[in-house]
Design a protein around this motif. Structure first.
Motif, mmCIF file in Angstrom:
data_model
loop_
_atom_site.group_PDB
_atom_site.id
_atom_site.type_symbol
_atom_site.label_atom_id
_atom_site.label_comp_id
_atom_site.label_asym_id
_atom_site.label_seq_id
_atom_site.Cartn_x
_atom_site.Cartn_y
_atom_site.Cartn_z
ATOM 1 N N ILE A 147 25.533 -26.914 19.943
ATOM 2 C CA ILE A 147 26.755 -26.908 20.740
ATOM 3 C C ILE A 147 26.378 -27.003 22.212
ATOM 4 O O ILE A 147 25.625 -26.174 22.728
ATOM 5 N N LEU A 148 26.894 -28.034 22.864
ATOM 6 C CA LEU A 148 26.674 -28.196 24.297
ATOM 7 C C LEU A 148 27.752 -27.421 25.040
ATOM 8 O O LEU A 148 28.946 -27.610 24.806
ATOM 9 N N CYS A 149 27.321 -26.536 25.927
ATOM 10 C CA CYS A 149 28.275 -25.717 26.660
ATOM 11 C C CYS A 149 27.826 -25.563 28.107
ATOM 12 O O CYS A 149 26.653 -25.775 28.429
ATOM 13 N N ARG A 150 28.733 -25.193 28.954
ATOM 14 C CA ARG A 150 28.406 -25.116 30.378
ATOM 15 C C ARG A 150 27.544 -23.902 30.716
ATOM 16 O O ARG A 150 26.856 -23.903 31.731
ATOM 17 N N ASN A 151 27.602 -22.866 29.892
ATOM 18 C CA ASN A 151 26.761 -21.701 30.135
ATOM 19 C C ASN A 151 26.411 -21.054 28.803
ATOM 20 O O ASN A 151 27.176 -20.260 28.256
ATOM 21 N N ALA A 152 25.239 -21.406 28.275
ATOM 22 C CA ALA A 152 24.816 -20.917 26.961
ATOM 23 C C ALA A 152 24.610 -19.409 26.956
ATOM 24 O O ALA A 152 24.839 -18.748 25.943
ATOM 25 N N PHE A 153 24.173 -18.861 28.079
ATOM 26 C CA PHE A 153 23.942 -17.416 28.153
ATOM 27 C C PHE A 153 25.242 -16.650 27.934
ATOM 28 O O PHE A 153 25.301 -15.708 27.125
ATOM 29 N N LEU A 154 26.297 -17.054 28.624
ATOM 30 C CA LEU A 154 27.575 -16.373 28.472
ATOM 31 C C LEU A 154 28.212 -16.680 27.119
ATOM 32 O O LEU A 154 28.850 -15.814 26.520
ATOM 33 N N ALA A 155 28.040 -17.900 26.620
ATOM 34 C CA ALA A 155 28.645 -18.276 25.340
ATOM 35 C C ALA A 155 28.051 -17.495 24.177
ATOM 36 O O ALA A 155 28.708 -17.281 23.159
ATOM 37 N N GLY A 156 26.795 -17.067 24.325
ATOM 38 C CA GLY A 156 26.135 -16.333 23.257
ATOM 39 C C GLY A 156 25.981 -14.846 23.536
ATOM 40 O O GLY A 156 25.262 -14.152 22.805
ATOM 41 N N ALA A 157 26.662 -14.340 24.549
ATOM 42 C CA ALA A 157 26.566 -12.920 24.895
ATOM 43 C C ALA A 157 27.257 -12.052 23.847
ATOM 44 O O ALA A 157 28.165 -12.514 23.150
ATOM 45 N N PRO A 158 26.853 -10.786 23.738
ATOM 46 C CA PRO A 158 27.488 -9.895 22.748
ATOM 47 C C PRO A 158 28.993 -9.756 22.966
ATOM 48 O O PRO A 158 29.763 -9.659 22.009
ATOM 49 N N ASN A 159 29.409 -9.726 24.223
ATOM 50 C CA ASN A 159 30.821 -9.605 24.543
ATOM 51 C C ASN A 159 31.216 -10.690 25.545
ATOM 52 O O ASN A 159 30.385 -11.145 26.331
ATOM 53 N N ARG A 160 32.468 -11.039 25.525
ATOM 54 C CA ARG A 160 32.939 -12.083 26.432
ATOM 55 C C ARG A 160 32.964 -11.542 27.857
ATOM 56 O O ARG A 160 33.597 -10.526 28.141
#
Length: 219
Positions: free
Chosen positions: A59-72
């Motif tokens: 999945i291409l996303c603008r911020n992989a770190f935030l997209a995969g974080a435990p919480n939004r």
């Protein structure tokens, strides 16, 4: 020379059997599927279904770190969550520039084309929004795909025109024109493409339809 109809029928059945075996083997081995903009509801549903079928999904996303974080952490970026990714090891996130080099927010976006598009069997464009950013992202995907992997199947996903007026009211003519422009980018430049229009309130059914489009095209 006479032709034995029984032998011909057997040969035809054998060829069909071999074709089915090859197709099932290909699906069993798994495709490489890239999904730009896949951190929303449709992306989560589609990517998990594809991963469960044994495919590798990026999945291409603008911020992989935030997209995969435990919480939004922010409503400005897509989010799947750490738990989702741990439950689906076949799915990984990758930063990209989103088509706008002046609005890069990911930390590791350089080289996303070679890392993802170059080995992709399928690219499913789920980039959302109805601003110019959508067109920029679509153009970026098409241009880079043609450069590194012109034979990949390109699937552009958009809502139906009548539903767009409901889910995103305001200036519908401009938004509908943008959807058409993104589809035209694909149809006019890519040899292997599909444009899919979805019903927004039937996420699971429509994701199954996208899966079938992929499997039918890659037979």
């Amino acid at each position: 020379m006479s032709i034995d109809p029984t032998k011909m029928a057997f040969k035809s059945i054998l060829i069909q059997f071999v074709a089915v075996v090859i197709l099932r083997s290909s699906v069993a081995q798994g495709f490489s599927i890239v999904i730009p903009g896949g951190t929303g509801t449709i992306g989560a549903t589609l990517s998990s279904a594809l991963a469960n079928d044994g495919h590798d999904v990026t999945i291409l996303c603008r911020n992989a770190f935030l997209a995969g974080a435990p919480n939004r952490a922010s409503g400005d970026f897509g989010w799947l969550g750490q738990g989702f990714l741990e439950s689906h090891p076949g799915i990984k996130l990758r930063d990209w520039d989103g088509g706008d080099l002046l609005d890069i927010v990911g930390q590791d976006w350089v080289g996303w084309q070679e890392d993802t598009l170059a080995k992709a069997d399928v690219v499913v464009n789920l980039v959302g929004g109805y601003t110019q950013q959508r067109e920029m992202a679509a153009e970026r995907i098409v241009r880079e795909s043609l450069r590194v992997n012109p034979t990949a199947l390109q699937i552009t996903v958009s809502p139906k025109d009548d539903e767009l007026k409901i889910i995103s009211p305001g200036v519908p003519t401009t938004k509908i024109a943008r959807l058409k422009q993104c589809e035209d980018l694909v149809s006019m430049n890519c040899a292997n493409f599909k444009c899919v229009r979805l019903e927004a309130n039937r996420v699971e059914e429509e994701c199954d339809r996208i899966k079938n489009v992929i499997y039918d095209a890659l037979k």
